[in-house]
Enzyme design. Structure first.
Site, PDB file in Angstrom:
ATOM      1  N   HIS A 150      41.411 -31.667 -15.697  1.00 33.20           N
ATOM      2  CA  HIS A 150      41.325 -31.024 -14.386  1.00 33.20           C
ATOM      3  C   HIS A 150      40.467 -31.871 -13.455  1.00 33.20           C
ATOM      4  O   HIS A 150      39.369 -32.309 -13.824  1.00 33.20           O
ATOM      5  CB  HIS A 150      40.719 -29.630 -14.501  1.00 33.20           C
ATOM      6  CG  HIS A 150      40.575 -28.941 -13.166  1.00 33.20           C
ATOM      7  ND1 HIS A 150      41.666 -28.578 -12.410  1.00 33.20           N
ATOM      8  CD2 HIS A 150      39.468 -28.599 -12.451  1.00 33.20           C
ATOM      9  CE1 HIS A 150      41.239 -28.011 -11.279  1.00 33.20           C
ATOM     10  NE2 HIS A 150      39.911 -28.016 -11.283  1.00 33.20           N
ATOM     11  N   SER A 151      40.961 -32.105 -12.238  1.00 35.62           N
ATOM     12  CA  SER A 151      40.239 -32.832 -11.200  1.00 35.62           C
ATOM     13  C   SER A 151      39.867 -34.225 -11.704  1.00 35.62           C
ATOM     14  O   SER A 151      40.749 -35.015 -12.036  1.00 35.62           O
ATOM     15  CB  SER A 151      39.023 -32.015 -10.749  1.00 35.62           C
ATOM     16  OG  SER A 151      38.506 -32.478  -9.540  1.00 35.62           O
ATOM     17  N   MET A 152      38.576 -34.567 -11.779  1.00 35.38           N
ATOM     18  CA  MET A 152      38.208 -35.870 -12.320  1.00 35.38           C
ATOM     19  C   MET A 152      38.794 -36.074 -13.706  1.00 35.38           C
ATOM     20  O   MET A 152      39.200 -37.190 -14.072  1.00 35.38           O
ATOM     21  CB  MET A 152      36.679 -36.013 -12.394  1.00 35.38           C
ATOM     22  CG  MET A 152      36.219 -37.365 -12.912  1.00 35.38           C
ATOM     23  SD  MET A 152      34.430 -37.516 -13.155  1.00 35.38           S
ATOM     24  CE  MET A 152      34.293 -37.004 -14.862  1.00 35.38           C
ATOM     25  N   SER A 204      45.739 -31.533 -13.620  1.00 39.98           N
ATOM     26  CA  SER A 204      45.475 -30.333 -12.828  1.00 39.98           C
ATOM     27  C   SER A 204      44.491 -30.636 -11.704  1.00 39.98           C
ATOM     28  O   SER A 204      43.491 -31.337 -11.903  1.00 39.98           O
ATOM     29  CB  SER A 204      44.893 -29.248 -13.744  1.00 39.98           C
ATOM     30  OG  SER A 204      44.323 -28.182 -13.005  1.00 39.98           O
TER      31      SER A 204
END
Length: 256
Positions: free
Chosen positions: A103-105, A130
């Site tokens: 997710h993200s990073m 994500s």
């Protein structure tokens, strides 16, 4: 994926040390899911995912240095440095089909680790990304260069951190080095063109995420030759906190 669940996870004793946390071992499962946290996050964020998917797949969560039980270790502030370290750490877990989720990073890092492994002939079963725009869709971001107040304000806007944590000066003093290192890693990342991945990619995003447009999420299709799908959920950058069951179902579907 609530803060309460994370707190409970923090008191759990994982069965692995180093980079990998394994909260609900499933040695008999015929597949494995490796989860990469967001900036400022830790392995315990995926405790609920491990509990939900654990009987079906062996779930591993990555613990970055500089936080929780690795607090005494120096933070790594580049995606390349993190990916290089994990490239050497993760092949031992490929005794069965492996899917990455980030997710993200974590999505960006999972992608870069997947690229490195594929150059070594190790191909993922799947990649689930994500809350992150495709690597080929950069933005100029400089939050990590600002003061602590600016960084905390940005975290608050994304609604991924408990307000009680943000309001605790002593706690924030402890976690800020890791948060700043993560933000620097993401914001200084520069995509290098290369062959697309061979595995299928599933992109998940919130329909009101200020960090990712639907076009930017859909552009992940450019980074795989193995098939692509995009799923959109209601919510912002941390849509998965309020859509946990649906997200878990989507990830399990991607495991095959």
């Amino acid at each position: 994926m609530t803060e309460a669940a994370q707190d409970a996870a923090s008191s759990s004793t994982p069965s692995e040390v180093g980079w990998v946390r394994r909260y609900h071992p499933a040695p008999g499962a015929d597949r494995r899911l490796v989860c990469f946290p967001h900036a400022g996050g830790s392995a315990s964020y995926y405790f609920p995912v491990s509990r939900a998917i654990g009987p079906y797949a062996d779930v591993l969560a990555i613990q970055y240095p500089g936080r929780h039980d690795r607090h005494g270790e120096a933070c790594l502030d580049s995606i390349g440095g993190l990916a290089d370290a994990l490239e050497g750490e993760l092949p031992a877990w490929f005794d069965r089909p492996v899917t990455f989720f980030g997710h993200s990073m974590g999505a960006l890092l999972a992608f870069e680790v997947a690229r490195r492994l594929e150059r070594r002939g190790i191909v993922l079963h799947g990649l689930c990304v994500s809350g992150r725009r495709a690597p080929s869709r950069p933005r100029s971001e400089r939050v990590h260069l600002g003061g602590d107040e600016a960084l905390l304000a940005h975290m608050a806007r994304l609604s991924g951190t408990d307000s009680r944590v943000l309001g605790d000066p002593e706690l924030m003093r402890l976690v800020m080095p890791a948060v700043r290192a993560d933000y620097k890693a993401v914001e200084t990342y520069a995509y290098t063109d290369g062959p697309p991945l061979s595995c299928p990619v599933l992109a998940l995003t919130g329909d009101d995420d200020p960090q990712v447009t639907l076009e930017e999420a859909g552009a992940w299709a450019e980074h795989t030759g193995g098939g692509f799908a995009l799923k959109v959920f209601p919510g912002g950058h941390f849509y998965l906190n309020t859509c946990a069951d649906a997200v878990t179902a989507a990830v399990r579907g991607h495991l095959g």
